[in-house]
Design an enzyme around this catalytic site. Sequence first.
Site, PDB file in Angstrom:
ATOM      1  N   ARG A 165      29.128 -32.445   1.099  1.00  0.00           N
ATOM      2  CA  ARG A 165      29.670 -33.589   1.827  1.00  0.00           C
ATOM      3  C   ARG A 165      30.578 -32.809   2.650  1.00  0.00           C
ATOM      4  NH1 ARG A 165      26.602 -36.513   0.541  1.00  0.00           N
ATOM      5  NH2 ARG A 165      26.806 -38.616  -0.315  1.00  0.00           N
ATOM      6  N   GLU A 214      30.969 -36.845  10.532  1.00  0.00           N
ATOM      7  CA  GLU A 214      29.523 -36.884  10.807  1.00  0.00           C
ATOM      8  C   GLU A 214      28.961 -38.560  11.263  1.00  0.00           C
ATOM      9  OE1 GLU A 214      27.793 -35.267   7.303  1.00  0.00           O
ATOM     10  OE2 GLU A 214      26.953 -37.275   6.929  1.00  0.00           O
ATOM     11  N   HIS A 252      22.181 -34.021   8.114  1.00  0.00           N
ATOM     12  CA  HIS A 252      22.293 -34.681   6.503  1.00  0.00           C
ATOM     13  C   HIS A 252      20.636 -35.053   6.219  1.00  0.00           C
ATOM     14  CE1 HIS A 252      24.985 -36.836   4.001  1.00  0.00           C
ATOM     15  NE2 HIS A 252      24.041 -36.690   3.320  1.00  0.00           N
ATOM     16  N   ILE A 253      19.921 -34.125   5.941  1.00  0.00           N
ATOM     17  CA  ILE A 253      18.630 -34.293   5.698  1.00  0.00           C
ATOM     18  C   ILE A 253      18.324 -33.694   4.314  1.00  0.00           C
ATOM     19  CG2 ILE A 253      17.719 -34.654   7.988  1.00  0.00           C
ATOM     20  CD1 ILE A 253      16.833 -31.883   8.022  1.00  0.00           C
TER      21      ILE A 253
HETATM   22  C1  8YV Z   1      21.828 -39.633   1.138  1.00  0.00           C
HETATM   23  C2  8YV Z   1      23.269 -37.750   0.064  1.00  0.00           C
HETATM   24  O1  8YV Z   1      20.604 -39.403   1.967  1.00  0.00           O
HETATM   25  O2  8YV Z   1      22.429 -38.602  -2.034  1.00  0.00           O
HETATM   26  C3  8YV Z   1      23.215 -38.173  -1.359  1.00  0.00           C
HETATM   27  O3  8YV Z   1      24.505 -38.124  -1.852  1.00  0.00           O
HETATM   28  O4  8YV Z   1      23.869 -36.959   0.328  1.00  0.00           O
HETATM   29  C4  8YV Z   1      22.015 -37.998   0.584  1.00  0.00           C
HETATM   30  O5  8YV Z   1      20.705 -37.793  -0.311  1.00  0.00           O
HETATM   31  C5  8YV Z   1      22.902 -40.039   2.065  1.00  0.00           C
HETATM   32  O6  8YV Z   1      24.001 -39.875   1.307  1.00  0.00           O
HETATM   33  C6  8YV Z   1      22.616 -41.591   2.514  1.00  0.00           C
HETATM   34  O7  8YV Z   1      22.925 -42.300   1.439  1.00  0.00           O
END
Ligand code: 8YV
Length: 326
Positions: free
Chosen positions: A239, A268, A286-287
């Site tokens: 994060r 972000e 964030h992929i």
């Molecule tokens: C999500 C992520 O796509 O699952 C998580 O915690 O960081 C990602 O896989 C993103 O948070 C959107 O909800």
Amino acid sequence: MKPAVLVARAVFPEVLDKLAQHFEVSSNQDDVLWTPTELAQQLQGQQGVFTTGSQRIDAALLAACPDLKICANMAVGYNNFDLDAMTEAGVLATNTPDVLTETTADFGFALLLATARRISESEHFLRAGLWNHWRYDLFAGAEVHGRTLGILGMGRIGQGIAKRGAFGFGMKVIYHNRSRLDDATEATCQARWVSKEELLRNSDHLMLVLPYSAASHHSIGQLELAQMKHTATLVNIARGGIVDDAALAAALRTGQLAAAGLDVFEGEPVVHPDLLACHNVVLTPHIASATQPTRLAMAQLAADNLIGFLLHGKPLTPLNPQVLAA
Ligand code: 8YV
């Protein structure tokens, strides 16, 4: 009458179709990013909401939405939820664990390799037409196989990364976590618990996979970066906010740290301008969980949580099961 649910962000049409079999569905296929006030307005009369990491669910929102019974996050992380406030208000929270573990671990390794082996930087150089001769040290990067992989945060995704490092790349794996894994799990991951200080000092490649909370805010800042090897690579797939991005950019600029790979950022989708100016950082939007099958599985699980709870009182992956008992 069917219960009403709001899908707060755009989602796969087949998931909307599934929800529509059971609920009166309001959706947001235009993917408008609502303010908290707009979200509260949209939630009037709704019993459930399908959220992603970008909708904050806190005491103020809950007070404004008395009909709400469940928030189903399409993410394993849930730092957008104030879980205590939700439990206090009797609102169930769910997330999407497990279905994204291996995909996210794959991406962590991809980012590590791209960063250590300077893949983005060298591709930009080639595309810019700057490649006109071979040189012995052209984009010479850091070795990955056989080196020491450090993992901060050792949940399911951290364990997936440990296995890839140990068995795929012959790496020595060390980790730090508040609680130590049991001996059998450590053996399965070929990983050894060390103090945070030892992790910082000894990692050739350090992967961050811990959840974000007030306690993990800026877990990696100026002091921690100063303890790392100058030749080290840092990868954050956890994060934004776990790393002090300004301090990291300074360390990358001065050569205190060799390179970084970042999939998540403080604030972000805005990225710190000093990071954008660094050549030795790989930046992705964030992929980490973004494969078609995995994102679909996450969305299906969030939908199944809404169905399981609102229709049968049985959510699949509750975060505050105390609400069910009450
Ligand atoms: C999500 C992520 O796509 O699952 C998580 O915690 O960081 C990602 O896989 C993103 O948070 C959107 O909800």
